[in-house]
Design a protein around this motif. Structure first.
Motif, PDB file in Angstrom:
ATOM      1  N   PRO A 164      -1.584  -7.765  -6.989  1.00  6.69           N
ATOM      2  CA  PRO A 164      -0.514  -7.216  -6.091  1.00  6.69           C
ATOM      3  C   PRO A 164      -0.506  -5.762  -5.880  1.00  6.69           C
ATOM      4  N   ILE A 216      -4.894 -12.437  -7.015  1.00  6.25           N
ATOM      5  CA  ILE A 216      -5.143 -11.328  -6.181  1.00  6.25           C
ATOM      6  C   ILE A 216      -4.024 -10.188  -6.653  1.00  6.25           C
ATOM      7  N   LEU A 256      -1.698 -13.272   4.106  1.00  9.88           N
ATOM      8  CA  LEU A 256      -0.841 -12.429   3.430  1.00  9.88           C
ATOM      9  C   LEU A 256       0.117 -11.788   4.581  1.00  9.88           C
ATOM     10  N   GLN A 295      -2.906  -5.856  -3.001  1.00 10.63           N
ATOM     11  CA  GLN A 295      -2.132  -6.132  -1.605  1.00 10.63           C
ATOM     12  C   GLN A 295      -1.113  -5.089  -1.127  1.00 10.63           C
ATOM     13  N   MET A 339     -10.779 -11.791  -1.770  1.00 14.35           N
ATOM     14  CA  MET A 339     -10.537 -12.656  -0.961  1.00 14.35           C
ATOM     15  C   MET A 339     -11.591 -13.521  -0.613  1.00 14.35           C
ATOM     16  N   TYR A 397       0.302 -16.921  -0.767  1.00 16.56           N
ATOM     17  CA  TYR A 397      -0.447 -16.659   0.711  1.00 16.56           C
ATOM     18  C   TYR A 397      -0.131 -17.991   1.406  1.00 16.56           C
ATOM     19  N   TYR A 408     -10.630  -5.538  -0.947  1.00 17.47           N
ATOM     20  CA  TYR A 408      -9.742  -6.547  -0.804  1.00 17.47           C
ATOM     21  C   TYR A 408     -10.466  -7.857  -0.054  1.00 17.47           C
TER      22      TYR A 408
END
Length: 334
Positions: A64, A62, A227, A67, A162, A254, A158
């Motif tokens: 960064p 994923i 997260l 995030q 995910m 995670y 996202y």
């Protein structure tokens, strides 16, 4: 998605277990062309799921930067005036999407209302889509705030990443159970997913012992991918020692845990473990759980290899949707 299948814990005693409280599994090997490498990751996942159903993953892929933007947009939303947030109350939604006010949830019987506020999103479905009109569980449009213009594109990006991670972890779980790698392909088709943003204010210095950020609970369903920022506060129940483990956040990872449905699916070979949040950091805490719940119509029955010869499954077959509706009835009534 959360369950109140919990007991009351009068004591807040906990053990600081540090960054090694849970096993850290590098799942990048699940993308290897070498079957032996993929199977090795599966064996690590199995050990963690049999132990307590909680583990930490690195090598997840994923972005960064994405995030960081999810956290930025989450903070921007929760900083809005209360009336703007309440305009998006999830009570307005047919699919449990939108804002949940501070203290709206009480996850642990006998505790005070949870000291957190939240926001729910999921896979977007038009209000006139056949599944929505048919009243399919947790299907419907999201509610989006016009006051935070970049919120929707960030969250949709996202959600997409995910969902792909959820599919990859389901392949790892299949390998962990010594099943064909794509055994859960039907479960992963049109999977029900829920993205939840959470904001926890600091725990008051003189807080009532029954006050939690999130009371002790297990999750309802399949797979949870958490997260979290660096504030800490997550605690996982250690049944062997009868203590709460303070789980220190590990940057770039995670926290993964299994829910009640997956435990049921494995005839309780894999664990769905109690956890809670108490934000003693003295500052705001933000976390972003992602619930990967699978296809509503998928039939959940005891998986191959999860019953000893001559043993009968503990639970009858059930669809994903039936399981969730049952859990909601038990938790919320109605």
């Amino acid at each position: 998605m959360l369950s109140q299948r919990s007991q009351s814990f009068a004591s807040t005693a906990s053990v600081h277990a540090g960054a090694d409280a849970l096993p850290i599994i590098d799942i990048s090997g699940l993308s290897s062309a070498d079957a032996a490498v993929r199977q090795a990751v599966g064996r690590e996942i199995r050990a963690a799921c049999v132990a307590n159903g909680f583990f930490v993953i690195s090598g997840h892929g994923i972005d960064p930067a994405l995030q960081a933007e999810v956290f930025a947009q989450s903070k921007a939303f929760f900083a809005l005036p209360t009336e703007q947030k309440l305009a998006l109350d999830k009570a307005h939604s047919v699919a449990n999407r939108g804002y949940e006010a501070m203290g709206n949830q009480r996850l642990e019987a006998g505790s005070l209302p949870d000291l957190k506020e939240g926001y729910y999103m999921g896979r977007e479905s038009a209000a006139d889509a056949p599944d929505v009109l048919a009243g399919k569980f947790n299907h419907g449009p999201n509610q989006w705030s016009p006051a935070v213009p970049h919120f929707r594109p960030v969250m949709e990006a996202y959600l997409q990443q995910m969902t792909a991670l959820g599919e990859r972890l389901m392949q790892g779980l299949a390998l962990s159970l010594e099943l064909p790698e794509h055994y859960f392909a039907d479960y992963c088709t049109d999977a029900m997913t829920t993205l939840r943003l959470l904001h926890y204010p600091p725990q008051p210095v003189n807080a009532d012992p029954a006050q939690r950020g999130a009371g002790a609970h297990t999750d309802f369903g399949g797979l949870t991918m958490l997260l979290q920022d660096d504030a800490g506060g997550l605690q996982v129940w250690d049944d062997n020692r009868q203590v709460w483990l303070d789980v220190e956040p590990v940057p770039g990872t995670y926290n993964i845990n299994l829910g009640d449905m997956f435990a049921r699916w494995t005839n309780d070979l894999y664990r769905s473990t109690l956890h809670r949040v108490i934000n003693r950091s003295g500052r705001e805490r933000y976390s972003v759980p992602f619930f990967y719940s699978g296809n509503n119509d998928h039939r959940v029955s005891c998986l191959p290899g999860c019953c000893a010869p001559g043993e009968q499954p503990k639970y009858p077959p059930i669809t994903v949707e039936e399981h969730y509706r049952d859990m909601y009835r038990r938790t919320y009534g109605g």
